[in-house]
Design a protein around this motif. Structure first.
Motif, mmCIF file in Angstrom:
data_model
loop_
_atom_site.group_PDB
_atom_site.id
_atom_site.type_symbol
_atom_site.label_atom_id
_atom_site.label_comp_id
_atom_site.label_asym_id
_atom_site.label_seq_id
_atom_site.Cartn_x
_atom_site.Cartn_y
_atom_site.Cartn_z
ATOM 1 N N TRP A 47 0.835 -1.190 0.000
ATOM 2 C CA TRP A 47 0.000 0.000 0.000
ATOM 3 C C TRP A 47 0.873 1.244 0.000
ATOM 4 O O TRP A 47 1.895 1.327 0.673
ATOM 5 N N GLY A 48 0.459 2.239 -0.787
ATOM 6 C CA GLY A 48 1.186 3.499 -0.831
ATOM 7 C C GLY A 48 2.399 3.477 -1.743
ATOM 8 O O GLY A 48 3.156 4.453 -1.771
ATOM 9 N N SER A 49 2.631 2.395 -2.464
ATOM 10 C CA SER A 49 3.764 2.357 -3.380
ATOM 11 C C SER A 49 3.557 3.365 -4.504
ATOM 12 O O SER A 49 2.432 3.674 -4.902
ATOM 13 N N SER A 50 4.667 3.865 -5.018
ATOM 14 C CA SER A 50 4.599 4.831 -6.121
ATOM 15 C C SER A 50 4.828 4.113 -7.454
ATOM 16 O O SER A 50 5.525 3.090 -7.512
ATOM 17 N N LEU A 51 4.245 4.690 -8.476
ATOM 18 C CA LEU A 51 4.383 4.137 -9.841
ATOM 19 C C LEU A 51 4.937 5.224 -10.747
ATOM 20 O O LEU A 51 4.389 6.331 -10.818
ATOM 21 N N ARG A 52 6.016 4.902 -11.419
ATOM 22 C CA ARG A 52 6.605 5.843 -12.369
ATOM 23 C C ARG A 52 6.776 5.131 -13.720
ATOM 24 O O ARG A 52 7.486 4.141 -13.813
ATOM 25 N N VAL A 53 6.118 5.687 -14.712
ATOM 26 C CA VAL A 53 6.176 5.132 -16.078
ATOM 27 C C VAL A 53 6.662 6.248 -16.994
ATOM 28 O O VAL A 53 6.012 7.304 -17.090
ATOM 29 N N LYS A 54 7.774 6.037 -17.609
ATOM 30 C CA LYS A 54 8.351 7.075 -18.484
ATOM 31 C C LYS A 54 7.598 7.144 -19.805
ATOM 32 O O LYS A 54 6.876 6.216 -20.206
ATOM 33 N N ASP A 55 7.805 8.273 -20.478
ATOM 34 C CA ASP A 55 7.226 8.450 -21.823
ATOM 35 C C ASP A 55 7.809 7.385 -22.757
ATOM 36 O O ASP A 55 9.018 7.152 -22.774
ATOM 37 N N GLY A 56 6.948 6.730 -23.532
ATOM 38 C CA GLY A 56 7.398 5.661 -24.412
ATOM 39 C C GLY A 56 7.356 4.302 -23.751
ATOM 40 O O GLY A 56 7.829 3.318 -24.330
ATOM 41 N N GLU A 57 6.819 4.224 -22.516
ATOM 42 C CA GLU A 57 6.670 2.963 -21.815
ATOM 43 C C GLU A 57 5.199 2.710 -21.524
ATOM 44 O O GLU A 57 4.373 3.635 -21.533
ATOM 45 N N VAL A 58 4.871 1.482 -21.203
ATOM 46 C CA VAL A 58 3.565 1.122 -20.684
ATOM 47 C C VAL A 58 3.785 0.074 -19.597
ATOM 48 O O VAL A 58 4.593 -0.846 -19.756
ATOM 49 N N ALA A 59 3.116 0.263 -18.459
ATOM 50 C CA ALA A 59 3.182 -0.703 -17.365
ATOM 51 C C ALA A 59 1.939 -1.581 -17.426
ATOM 52 O O ALA A 59 0.812 -1.086 -17.551
ATOM 53 N N VAL A 60 2.151 -2.879 -17.331
ATOM 54 C CA VAL A 60 1.060 -3.842 -17.404
ATOM 55 C C VAL A 60 0.963 -4.559 -16.051
ATOM 56 O O VAL A 60 1.927 -5.213 -15.620
ATOM 57 N N PHE A 61 -0.195 -4.434 -15.391
ATOM 58 C CA PHE A 61 -0.457 -5.131 -14.140
ATOM 59 C C PHE A 61 -1.254 -6.398 -14.466
ATOM 60 O O PHE A 61 -2.333 -6.319 -15.072
ATOM 61 N N VAL A 62 -0.733 -7.524 -14.052
ATOM 62 C CA VAL A 62 -1.374 -8.808 -14.320
ATOM 63 C C VAL A 62 -1.706 -9.454 -12.973
ATOM 64 O O VAL A 62 -0.801 -9.671 -12.143
ATOM 65 N N TYR A 63 -2.998 -9.751 -12.715
ATOM 66 C CA TYR A 63 -3.406 -10.338 -11.445
ATOM 67 C C TYR A 63 -4.591 -11.269 -11.706
ATOM 68 O O TYR A 63 -5.181 -11.269 -12.790
ATOM 69 N N SER A 64 -4.943 -12.026 -10.696
ATOM 70 C CA SER A 64 -6.058 -12.973 -10.811
ATOM 71 C C SER A 64 -7.253 -12.465 -10.030
ATOM 72 O O SER A 64 -7.111 -11.941 -8.912
ATOM 73 N N ARG A 65 -8.408 -12.650 -10.591
ATOM 74 C CA ARG A 65 -9.648 -12.284 -9.935
ATOM 75 C C ARG A 65 -10.702 -13.300 -10.330
ATOM 76 O O ARG A 65 -11.001 -13.458 -11.518
ATOM 77 N N CYS A 66 -11.212 -13.982 -9.308
ATOM 78 C CA CYS A 66 -12.226 -15.009 -9.558
ATOM 79 C C CYS A 66 -11.710 -16.059 -10.533
ATOM 80 O O CYS A 66 -12.412 -16.420 -11.503
ATOM 81 N N ASN A 67 -10.477 -16.484 -10.285
ATOM 82 C CA ASN A 67 -9.849 -17.513 -11.114
ATOM 83 C C ASN A 67 -9.723 -17.095 -12.587
ATOM 84 O O ASN A 67 -9.691 -17.938 -13.479
ATOM 85 N N GLU A 68 -9.649 -15.809 -12.800
ATOM 86 C CA GLU A 68 -9.497 -15.290 -14.170
ATOM 87 C C GLU A 68 -8.348 -14.276 -14.177
ATOM 88 O O GLU A 68 -8.228 -13.444 -13.267
ATOM 89 N N THR A 69 -7.516 -14.369 -15.188
ATOM 90 C CA THR A 69 -6.386 -13.441 -15.306
ATOM 91 C C THR A 69 -6.870 -12.121 -15.873
ATOM 92 O O THR A 69 -7.540 -12.070 -16.910
ATOM 93 N N VAL A 70 -6.494 -11.055 -15.171
ATOM 94 C CA VAL A 70 -6.907 -9.710 -15.578
ATOM 95 C C VAL A 70 -5.638 -8.888 -15.839
ATOM 96 O O VAL A 70 -4.628 -9.030 -15.135
ATOM 97 N N GLN A 71 -5.705 -7.991 -16.828
ATOM 98 C CA GLN A 71 -4.575 -7.123 -17.177
ATOM 99 C C GLN A 71 -5.030 -5.672 -17.175
ATOM 100 O O GLN A 71 -6.093 -5.344 -17.715
#
Length: 439
Positions: A47-71
């Motif tokens: 909790w409270g972590s910072s996210l820094r994504v530079k121009d020309g990048e994309v951050a992809v968060f991959v997690y599971s929800r209800c036994n389904e992979t979400v991005q």
């Protein structure tokens, strides 16, 4: 609403989610101190972590929800604290946190959209065939470079598993695919695009253009990448191979026969052209000197007639036998001689007409008058004098536009060249017929 409930203790330290790799295409983030494959800590986001994504990048968060992979995707530039106020797209992650501030589990991947990857490829020697001489396989090798980047990262992720992505493996896949397609294009170039095998080294640019468009479409469809360029550095023929020497010998013989045939054809056309020019020049000379030519031909006829008259006595044509023998007056021979004599007379008269003066003039006895030369002018054409031309020929030239009023002319007796319109004898050649008045 915060990403995690602030009323509960979080425990642990905050993380900074960012990518500082100097060169990458896809990179997986891990919390500080986490080790690959060592439990869930590898993917724990506090909790409270910072996210820094530079121009020309994309951050992809991959997690599971209800036994389904979400991005979830975060495009740069972005610099924020992970909470639902400034990052509502991650609100669905709130329910994934454990009570007591336990961090939630999510894999974070950074995709570099700005980097252009260059992959060198090489196709080892393989045999290609000229469709005209299919018995001789010639070894050919190709080397070059393909440049690409990731543009549609969503399409790219659908085609690749991020959790086990390795750039080296991916580059090898691209290298293999490019080599297969380049090999196929080069092998079919002689038949498809009529490129002689022995000249294929000089057709590198043409083959490069043939490869670039189709290969870009294939790599986009199969790998989800955007090809920015394909550079075939060289196409090399194994000139020490037996197939190359055999093909060179066959094509050399054919080329020699073709050159000989083309040379003979050229010489024949040159001969015909030369004869046509000579004939045209001969006709031009006859046209320019038509008067002299007519006199010459009439003189030939006169000579022939005189020779025929000379044979009359030898043939007994003029003999008259009154002695009652079988040989008497030869009427048929006499008529033939009279006909020849008449023709001779006409031709001699025609030949003499231009040479005689007016009917009222007399010629001293024993004196032969000189022939009266026809009036003739030279004409200046491209700073050269052509002619001389008689008035009748000049009239034809004027009617056809070859002689104009401003053309320079000269004849014997003139002190200098004059424009045709300034010469009295030639003025009439350029007069324009006035319109017929209306009644």
């Amino acid at each position: 609403m915060l990403l995690f409930d602030r009323s509960k203790k979080t425990g642990g330290f905050m993380d900074e989610i960012r990518c500082d790799e100097p060169s990458y295409l896809i990179w997986k983030w891990r919390p500080t101190g986490a080790q690959l494959g060592k439990g869930n800590r590898e993917n724990a986001i506090r909790w409270g972590s910072s996210l820094r994504v530079k121009d020309g990048e994309v951050a992809v968060f991959v997690y599971s929800r209800c036994n389904e992979t979400v991005q979830e995707y975060i495009e740069g530039p972005c610099d924020m604290i992970l909470n639902t106020k400034n990052l509502p797209i991650l609100a669905s992650l709130v329910g994934l946190a454990y009570e007591g501030g336990t961090p939630f589990q999510a894999e974070v991947y950074f995709i570099n959209l700005a980097r252009i990857i260059q992959v060198k490829f090489g196709v080892p020697f393989f045999d290609i065939y000229d469709p005209r001489f299919t018995d001789f396989g010639v070894p050919v090798a190709v080397r070059g470079t393909v440049s690409f980047s990731i543009e549609d990262y969503r399409a790219f992720i659908k085609l690749h598993r991020l959790n086990n992505f390795q750039l080296e493996d991916f580059q090898q896949q691209i290298r293999d695919a490019v080599s297969r397609y380049v090999k196929d294009t080069v092998a079919n170039a002689p038949a498809t695009h009529n490129i002689p095998v022995i000249q294929i080294e000089t057709k590198t640019a043409q083959i490069n253009d043939m490869v670039e468009y189709d290969l870009a479409e294939r790599l986009k469809e199969n790998f989800g990448i955007l090809v920015s360029g394909i550079d075939i550095g060289a196409i090399e023929i194994d000139k020490n191979s037996e197939g190359y020497h055999q093909l060179m010998a066959v094509t050399k013989n054919i080329a020699t026969v073709r050159i000989e045939a083309e040379t003979q054809d050229y010489m024949e056309r040159l001969r015909i052209h030369r004869e046509e020019e000579q004939y045209a020049a001969h006709k031009q000379t006859q046209t320019v000197n038509i008067g002299a030519f007519q006199v010459e031909k009439q003189a030939d006829v006169g000579i022939a007639g005189a020779q025929a008259l000379g044979q009359m006595g030898a043939n007994g044509t003029g003999n008259v036998n009154w002695g009652g023998s079988a040989d008497g007056f030869n009427m048929a021979a006499m008529m033939a001689s009279m006909t020849i004599g008449s023709a001779v007379g006409r031709n001699i008269a025609d030949a003499m007409n231009p040479m005689t003066g007016s009917m009222g003039q007399s010629t001293p006895a024993g004196v032969t008058p000189p022939p009266i030369l026809p009036v003739a002018y030279y004409v200046a054409v491209n700073s050269k004098a052509i002619g001389p031309f008689e008035l009748s020929v000049l009239a034809q030239m004027a009617s056809s536009g070859q002689l104009t009023a401003d053309s320079l002319v000269w004849k014997n007796g003139m002190s200098q060249w004059e424009k045709a319109k300034a010469v009295d004898e030639l003025k009439g050649l350029f007069s324009v017929m006035p319109p017929i008045p209306e009644e």
